[in-house]
Design a protein around this motif. Sequence first.
Motif, mmCIF file in Angstrom:
data_model
loop_
_atom_site.group_PDB
_atom_site.id
_atom_site.type_symbol
_atom_site.label_atom_id
_atom_site.label_comp_id
_atom_site.label_asym_id
_atom_site.label_seq_id
_atom_site.Cartn_x
_atom_site.Cartn_y
_atom_site.Cartn_z
ATOM 1 N N ASP A 188 0.866 -1.181 0.000
ATOM 2 C CA ASP A 188 0.000 0.000 0.000
ATOM 3 C C ASP A 188 0.903 1.231 0.000
ATOM 4 O O ASP A 188 1.845 1.307 0.774
ATOM 5 N N TYR A 189 0.623 2.172 -0.884
ATOM 6 C CA TYR A 189 1.519 3.311 -1.063
ATOM 7 C C TYR A 189 1.675 4.163 0.199
ATOM 8 O O TYR A 189 2.712 4.805 0.395
ATOM 9 N N ASP A 190 0.662 4.185 1.035
ATOM 10 C CA ASP A 190 0.710 5.045 2.220
ATOM 11 C C ASP A 190 1.219 4.323 3.467
ATOM 12 O O ASP A 190 1.202 4.878 4.571
ATOM 13 N N THR A 191 1.712 3.120 3.288
ATOM 14 C CA THR A 191 2.332 2.389 4.395
ATOM 15 C C THR A 191 3.666 3.029 4.747
ATOM 16 O O THR A 191 4.503 3.237 3.850
ATOM 17 N N ARG A 207 8.519 8.554 9.377
ATOM 18 C CA ARG A 207 7.235 8.900 8.754
ATOM 19 C C ARG A 207 7.259 8.773 7.230
ATOM 20 O O ARG A 207 6.227 8.984 6.577
ATOM 21 N N THR A 209 6.855 7.301 3.711
ATOM 22 C CA THR A 209 5.971 6.252 3.196
ATOM 23 C C THR A 209 6.477 5.730 1.852
ATOM 24 O O THR A 209 7.372 6.314 1.220
ATOM 25 N N ARG A 211 4.811 5.916 -0.798
ATOM 26 C CA ARG A 211 4.470 6.978 -1.752
ATOM 27 C C ARG A 211 5.587 8.024 -1.803
ATOM 28 O O ARG A 211 5.959 8.501 -2.880
ATOM 29 N N HIS A 212 6.111 8.408 -0.646
ATOM 30 C CA HIS A 212 7.238 9.352 -0.624
ATOM 31 C C HIS A 212 8.430 8.801 -1.389
ATOM 32 O O HIS A 212 9.136 9.527 -2.100
ATOM 33 N N GLY A 252 8.830 13.826 2.625
ATOM 34 C CA GLY A 252 7.518 14.302 2.213
ATOM 35 C C GLY A 252 7.401 15.791 2.044
ATOM 36 O O GLY A 252 6.386 16.263 1.520
#
Length: 477
Positions: A188-191, A207, A209, A211-212, A252
Amino acid sequence: MPLERIRAGDNHDKRVSFVQVHQDVYASPGYGYVVIVRRWMKVVEQEVGLADLLLRPEGIAEHRYLESRAGLVAGRRRVVLCRCRDLTVGTDSRVNGAHKRRSQGSRGTIMQKLVQQAIDQLVESGAELGIQVAVYRHGELVVDAVAGVADPDSGRSVTPDTPFYSASTGKGVTATVVHVLADRGALDYDTPIVELWPEFGAHGKNRATIRHALTHSIGVPAVPSDLTVQDLADWDRMCALIAGSEPWWEPGTKTGYHAMTWGFVMGEIVRRATGKPISQVLGQEVAAPLGISDELFFGVPESGLGRLARLDEAPGTAAMMAAVPADMPLLKATPPAVTPSAEYGNNPVVLTSDIPSGGTMSARAAARMYAALLGEVDGVRLVSDGRLRAVTALATADVDQMVGFPVPRALGYNLGRPGADPQETLSAFGMPGMGGSAAYADTATGISFALTKNRFFPGPSAAVNQIGELVAKAATE
């Protein structure tokens, strides 16, 4: 980075304008270069046929193509040519013949002929040594063109299945592996990365992720200045170095190209999620289903090294790299010993190791992979429609901290066709590679495109820009 066009105003009768020319340019991840020196040149617009533009006949061999606009004028395309010398536009029978043959056969056959003629001209002129171009449209292979030699020493010819080391073009392959796993629920990208890789949380990176990581936003773009190729081949050492590094910015909050570290971060995420090295996942989940296991690699089996193209350094490469300012962030982050070059891309240690910030591939394999992201290819679809929309949407267009200008990115891919204004081609997603390769797909046209070559030049890829423009226009006419 698009050319900035300034109109001359009163000189409409001669259609003369001024264009900002990037005279001295250096390698970068976003659009192939970073502007260091700029100068102004007068250019004259001339209407030439499509084949005239693409084959660049002898009469205009000294001109440098700067810009092409989409508008058609009486069936002919407006092209801006640099008046570097007092040359006249010429034609030859091959060009005129190619233009007339556009009315014959299917669009795919015409495109194949145009691309083949264009790359033949590049090789004949000495601009390129060996080159492959492949194009899929709506799941069908419409261009599979090769020219020149794969090995200048032996004279071995390029064939469609010859793999080329293609540097950061491999990042698009890495991103695709991640998205295939995400589509199947393995990621999951936001994990937060620390949920899979606890050691990565050192120095306030807890923090960050997935996605980052995909958007080059985790703040760990640099490797030690004394890093060697042998270090790159040691997976555990590289992951420990990256996990233990202090971020250049809070994850991020900014973005900046992670030239070397990105592949290890994504690869370790894949390994922690699946228990398998990323090369194995690539083979099982992408290459094997698509029938390209012998043409798409991170680490190439030693038994396959003899099939690879040999890279050759283009004239002017050393001088260009020597002129790059020493304080350039991208150079600080990636020391010369591990910066892609012809020598680096011919090194068996590099070629046989999993270093997924780069990759080795044929153009046909890369184009097929991107085609299977867009839709089915011989019954194989890599991701769902919803996943495709999610991973190709604009994720960031912030100023890249490593190169100093905005770079539009999706999740693991650059947005915009190389050589075109990215704001006008945001439906294209993929990755160029230092040295002159590129692979991408366009959700608007159903086209997937890949070009690989072995004349290594660290600046903008004229071949990718020229042939990519040819394909884009032929697809819409």
